[in-house]
Design a protein around this motif. Structure first.
Motif, PDB file in Angstrom:
ATOM      1  N   ASP A  89      -5.374   2.006   4.926  1.00 14.37           N
ATOM      2  CA  ASP A  89      -4.667   2.074   3.648  1.00 14.37           C
ATOM      3  C   ASP A  89      -4.207   0.690   3.199  1.00 14.37           C
ATOM      4  O   ASP A  89      -4.180   0.400   2.002  1.00 14.37           O
ATOM      5  N   TYR A  90      -3.830  -0.131   4.166  1.00 12.82           N
ATOM      6  CA  TYR A  90      -3.376  -1.495   3.869  1.00 12.82           C
ATOM      7  C   TYR A  90      -3.999  -2.460   4.872  1.00 12.82           C
ATOM      8  O   TYR A  90      -4.139  -2.145   6.057  1.00 12.82           O
ATOM      9  N   VAL A  91      -4.361  -3.628   4.365  1.00 13.68           N
ATOM     10  CA  VAL A  91      -4.838  -4.720   5.219  1.00 13.68           C
ATOM     11  C   VAL A  91      -4.083  -5.966   4.780  1.00 13.68           C
ATOM     12  O   VAL A  91      -4.056  -6.287   3.579  1.00 13.68           O
ATOM     13  N   PHE A  92      -3.463  -6.649   5.709  1.00 13.45           N
ATOM     14  CA  PHE A  92      -2.634  -7.795   5.347  1.00 13.45           C
ATOM     15  C   PHE A  92      -2.506  -8.740   6.524  1.00 13.45           C
ATOM     16  O   PHE A  92      -2.752  -8.357   7.674  1.00 13.45           O
ATOM     17  N   VAL A  93      -2.127  -9.971   6.233  1.00 12.79           N
ATOM     18  CA  VAL A  93      -1.751 -10.905   7.287  1.00 12.79           C
ATOM     19  C   VAL A  93      -0.246 -10.812   7.455  1.00 12.79           C
ATOM     20  O   VAL A  93       0.512 -10.951   6.488  1.00 12.79           O
ATOM     21  N   GLY A  94       0.186 -10.528   8.670  1.00 12.17           N
ATOM     22  CA  GLY A  94       1.610 -10.386   8.938  1.00 12.17           C
ATOM     23  C   GLY A  94       2.050 -11.253  10.096  1.00 12.17           C
ATOM     24  O   GLY A  94       1.307 -11.454  11.064  1.00 12.17           O
ATOM     25  N   SER A 113       8.978  -5.673  14.056  1.00 13.93           N
ATOM     26  CA  SER A 113       9.422  -6.114  12.739  1.00 13.93           C
ATOM     27  C   SER A 113       8.499  -7.242  12.315  1.00 13.93           C
ATOM     28  O   SER A 113       8.331  -8.221  13.054  1.00 13.93           O
ATOM     29  N   ILE A 114       7.874  -7.097  11.141  1.00 11.51           N
ATOM     30  CA  ILE A 114       6.911  -8.111  10.699  1.00 11.51           C
ATOM     31  C   ILE A 114       7.249  -8.575   9.283  1.00 11.51           C
ATOM     32  O   ILE A 114       7.975  -7.921   8.533  1.00 11.51           O
ATOM     33  N   LYS A 115       6.713  -9.720   8.940  1.00 11.24           N
ATOM     34  CA  LYS A 115       6.820 -10.261   7.580  1.00 11.24           C
ATOM     35  C   LYS A 115       5.408 -10.374   7.019  1.00 11.24           C
ATOM     36  O   LYS A 115       4.541 -11.000   7.632  1.00 11.24           O
ATOM     37  N   VAL A 116       5.167  -9.744   5.874  1.00 10.35           N
ATOM     38  CA  VAL A 116       3.851  -9.826   5.245  1.00 10.35           C
ATOM     39  C   VAL A 116       3.689 -11.210   4.621  1.00 10.35           C
ATOM     40  O   VAL A 116       4.485 -11.624   3.776  1.00 10.35           O
ATOM     41  N   LEU A 117       2.651 -11.922   5.046  1.00 13.59           N
ATOM     42  CA  LEU A 117       2.372 -13.254   4.503  1.00 13.59           C
ATOM     43  C   LEU A 117       1.431 -13.181   3.307  1.00 13.59           C
ATOM     44  O   LEU A 117       1.580 -13.932   2.344  1.00 13.59           O
ATOM     45  N   ASP A 118       0.457 -12.289   3.389  1.00 18.07           N
ATOM     46  CA  ASP A 118      -0.468 -12.138   2.270  1.00 18.07           C
ATOM     47  C   ASP A 118      -1.166 -10.785   2.372  1.00 18.07           C
ATOM     48  O   ASP A 118      -1.577 -10.377   3.460  1.00 18.07           O
ATOM     49  N   ASN A 119      -1.279 -10.098   1.241  1.00 15.72           N
ATOM     50  CA  ASN A 119      -1.970  -8.818   1.188  1.00 15.72           C
ATOM     51  C   ASN A 119      -3.456  -9.021   0.917  1.00 15.72           C
ATOM     52  O   ASN A 119      -3.825  -9.828   0.053  1.00 15.72           O
ATOM     53  N   ILE A 120      -4.280  -8.313   1.642  1.00 14.67           N
ATOM     54  CA  ILE A 120      -5.724  -8.309   1.401  1.00 14.67           C
ATOM     55  C   ILE A 120      -6.122  -7.011   0.697  1.00 14.67           C
ATOM     56  O   ILE A 120      -6.829  -7.025  -0.305  1.00 14.67           O
ATOM     57  N   LYS A 121      -5.644  -5.891   1.212  1.00 13.72           N
ATOM     58  CA  LYS A 121      -5.870  -4.580   0.588  1.00 13.72           C
ATOM     59  C   LYS A 121      -4.512  -3.898   0.465  1.00 13.72           C
ATOM     60  O   LYS A 121      -3.769  -3.790   1.425  1.00 13.72           O
ATOM     61  N   GLY A 122      -4.191  -3.446  -0.743  1.00 15.47           N
ATOM     62  CA  GLY A 122      -2.884  -2.860  -0.963  1.00 15.47           C
ATOM     63  C   GLY A 122      -1.865  -3.930  -1.322  1.00 15.47           C
ATOM     64  O   GLY A 122      -2.184  -5.128  -1.390  1.00 15.47           O
ATOM     65  N   ASN A 123      -0.633  -3.514  -1.539  1.00 15.55           N
ATOM     66  CA  ASN A 123       0.395  -4.436  -2.020  1.00 15.55           C
ATOM     67  C   ASN A 123       1.730  -4.119  -1.359  1.00 15.55           C
ATOM     68  O   ASN A 123       2.612  -3.495  -1.958  1.00 15.55           O
ATOM     69  N   LEU A 124       1.896  -4.561  -0.122  1.00 12.37           N
ATOM     70  CA  LEU A 124       3.148  -4.369   0.586  1.00 12.37           C
ATOM     71  C   LEU A 124       4.148  -5.467   0.214  1.00 12.37           C
ATOM     72  O   LEU A 124       3.768  -6.575  -0.157  1.00 12.37           O
ATOM     73  N   ARG A 156     -10.778  10.426   3.292  1.00 12.39           N
ATOM     74  CA  ARG A 156      -9.753  11.110   4.064  1.00 12.39           C
ATOM     75  C   ARG A 156      -8.475  11.182   3.237  1.00 12.39           C
ATOM     76  O   ARG A 156      -8.337  10.496   2.217  1.00 12.39           O
ATOM     77  N   LYS A 157      -7.537  12.012   3.652  1.00  5.04           N
ATOM     78  CA  LYS A 157      -6.261  12.108   2.956  1.00  5.04           C
ATOM     79  C   LYS A 157      -5.458  10.847   3.197  1.00  5.04           C
ATOM     80  O   LYS A 157      -5.367  10.350   4.321  1.00  5.04           O
ATOM     81  N   ARG A 158      -4.857  10.322   2.137  1.00 10.06           N
ATOM     82  CA  ARG A 158      -4.126   9.063   2.231  1.00 10.06           C
ATOM     83  C   ARG A 158      -2.712   9.212   1.696  1.00 10.06           C
ATOM     84  O   ARG A 158      -2.436  10.087   0.868  1.00 10.06           O
ATOM     85  N   PHE A 159      -1.844   8.311   2.152  1.00 11.47           N
ATOM     86  CA  PHE A 159      -0.439   8.329   1.749  1.00 11.47           C
ATOM     87  C   PHE A 159       0.002   6.911   1.365  1.00 11.47           C
ATOM     88  O   PHE A 159      -0.557   5.939   1.870  1.00 11.47           O
ATOM     89  N   ALA A 160       0.970   6.829   0.473  1.00 12.24           N
ATOM     90  CA  ALA A 160       1.512   5.530   0.072  1.00 12.24           C
ATOM     91  C   ALA A 160       2.657   5.150   0.998  1.00 12.24           C
ATOM     92  O   ALA A 160       3.442   5.999   1.420  1.00 12.24           O
ATOM     93  N   SER A 161       2.766   3.862   1.315  1.00  9.62           N
ATOM     94  CA  SER A 161       3.830   3.400   2.172  1.00  9.62           C
ATOM     95  C   SER A 161       5.141   3.308   1.403  1.00  9.62           C
ATOM     96  O   SER A 161       5.163   2.992   0.205  1.00  9.62           O
ATOM     97  N   LYS A 162       6.232   3.547   2.090  1.00  6.93           N
ATOM     98  CA  LYS A 162       7.561   3.373   1.492  1.00  6.93           C
ATOM     99  C   LYS A 162       7.840   1.900   1.221  1.00  6.93           C
ATOM    100  O   LYS A 162       8.810   1.565   0.521  1.00  6.93           O
ATOM    101  N   TYR A 163       6.996   1.000   1.757  1.00  7.84           N
ATOM    102  CA  TYR A 163       7.174  -0.435   1.555  1.00  7.84           C
ATOM    103  C   TYR A 163       6.177  -1.001   0.546  1.00  7.84           C
ATOM    104  O   TYR A 163       6.019  -2.208   0.434  1.00  7.84           O
ATOM    105  N   ASP A 164       5.514  -0.114  -0.179  1.00  7.23           N
ATOM    106  CA  ASP A 164       4.559  -0.545  -1.203  1.00  7.23           C
ATOM    107  C   ASP A 164       5.315  -1.172  -2.368  1.00  7.23           C
ATOM    108  O   ASP A 164       6.291  -0.614  -2.861  1.00  7.23           O
ATOM    109  N   ALA A 165       4.842  -2.347  -2.806  1.00  3.44           N
ATOM    110  CA  ALA A 165       5.509  -3.061  -3.895  1.00  3.44           C
ATOM    111  C   ALA A 165       4.912  -2.756  -5.257  1.00  3.44           C
ATOM    112  O   ALA A 165       5.363  -3.287  -6.271  1.00  3.44           O
ATOM    113  N   SER A 166       3.881  -1.928  -5.308  1.00  5.39           N
ATOM    114  CA  SER A 166       3.213  -1.631  -6.578  1.00  5.39           C
ATOM    115  C   SER A 166       4.138  -0.852  -7.517  1.00  5.39           C
ATOM    116  O   SER A 166       4.970  -0.074  -7.084  1.00  5.39           O
TER     117      SER A 166
END
Length: 225
Positions: free
Chosen positions: A64-69, A102-113, A215-225
C-alpha cells in the motif's frame, strides 16, 4: 539468474501473517543458526508466497505504501496469536513476535505518508517471548536503529502499518543517514541525496512499472493525502 517463484499470503492482515509464523502454512521447515556462545540464534521460517518476493515490481505492486524511512527507535515487541504445541517437555504455548519501531518518513515513493511526525510501524518477526531465539522469515532481516530503509508496507484494517516478509525493508546505503544530519537537512536536500542511491532508484523504477496485486486495501491513519 534464476528467480524462484514463491507463493505468499502474508501482508493481508496481522492474522494471516501470524498464521504462517505460528501454525505453519503446510508444515514449513524452520532452520536454526548455530552461533557463538552467548549469542541469540535466529530461526528462519520457510514460507510460501503468491508473489515473487525477489521481484521489486511485484513487491511494490502488493504494498500500500513504499517509502524511505529512518529508524528512530525500536520500541518493543508484541506477542500475538498464541498456539499450543506439543514438545518433549509437554504442551507449550508459543506466540509470534512483532517488533515495533518509531520511524521518520524521509521520502514517499508510493503513497503519501506524513513526514513531519514520528510514525509507528510493526515488523513481523523478532525476539521470541522466552528470549531464546530470533524468529524471522527466510532471507528476511530486522531494521536497525539509526539506519534508513526502503520500506514496503501493507495497511491493516485499523490503519496501522505492517512490514512483513523478505525484501520488505531494504537498507539504503548513503552517507548522510544519521539522526543529527537528517535533522539539519531540508526535505529537498534529503530527496536529492536519496535519488543518488541505487536502492531508491530501483524502487522508483519498480513503482513506475509495478505489477499490481488485486486485493482488499486500507488507508493508513498516517496518510497525508
Amino acid at each position: 539468474m534464476i528467480i524462484h517463484m514463491k507463493k505468499i499470503f502474508i501482508f493481508l492482515s496481522l492474522f494471516t501473517t501470524v498464521a504462517i509464523l505460528a501454525s505453519g502454512c503446510s508444515n514449513p521447515k524452520i532452520d536454526k543458526n548455530i552461533t557463538k556462545s552467548g549469542e541469540v540464534p535466529t530461526s528462519y521460517l520457510h514460507a510460501s508466497f503468491d508473489i515473487n518476493v525477489d521481484n521489486p515490481k511485484e513487491v511494490v505492486g502488493f504494498a500500500d505504501y513504499v517509502f524511505v524511512g529512518f529508524v528512530e527507535e525500536m520500541t518493543g515487541t508484541d506477542y500475538k496469536f498464541p498456539v499450543t504445541k506439543e514438545t518433549e517437555d509437554g504442551p507449550k504455548e508459543l506466540t509470534s513476535p512483532y517488533t515495533n519501531y518509531s520511524i521518520k518518513v524521509l521520502d514517499n515513493i508510493k503513497g503519501n505518508l506524513q513526514k513531519d511526525v514520528s510514525i509507528p510501524i510493526q515488523k513481523s518477526g523478532g525476539l521470541s517471548e522466552d528470549k531464546s531465539t530470533y524468529l524471522l522469515y527466510e532471507d528476511d532481516s530486522l531494521p536497525q536503529k539509526g539506519k534508513a530503509y526502503v520500506f514496503t508496507v501493507a495497511t491493516q484494517p485499523n490503519g496501522s502499518l505492517l512490514v512483513s516478509g523478505p525484501n520488505s525493508n531494504i537498507e539504503v546505503n548513503t552517507d548522510f543517514v544519521s539522526k543529527n544530519s537528517i535533522q539539519a537537512l531540508s526535505e529537498e536536500s534529503i530527496a536529492n541525496a536519496l535519488t543518488k542511491t541505487d536502492e531508491y532508484k530501483e524502487y522508483q523504477d519498480a513503482y513506475q512499472n509495478e505489477i499490481v496485486k488485486d486485493r482488499k486495501r486500507f488507508a493508513s491513519k498516517y496518510d497525508a493525502s
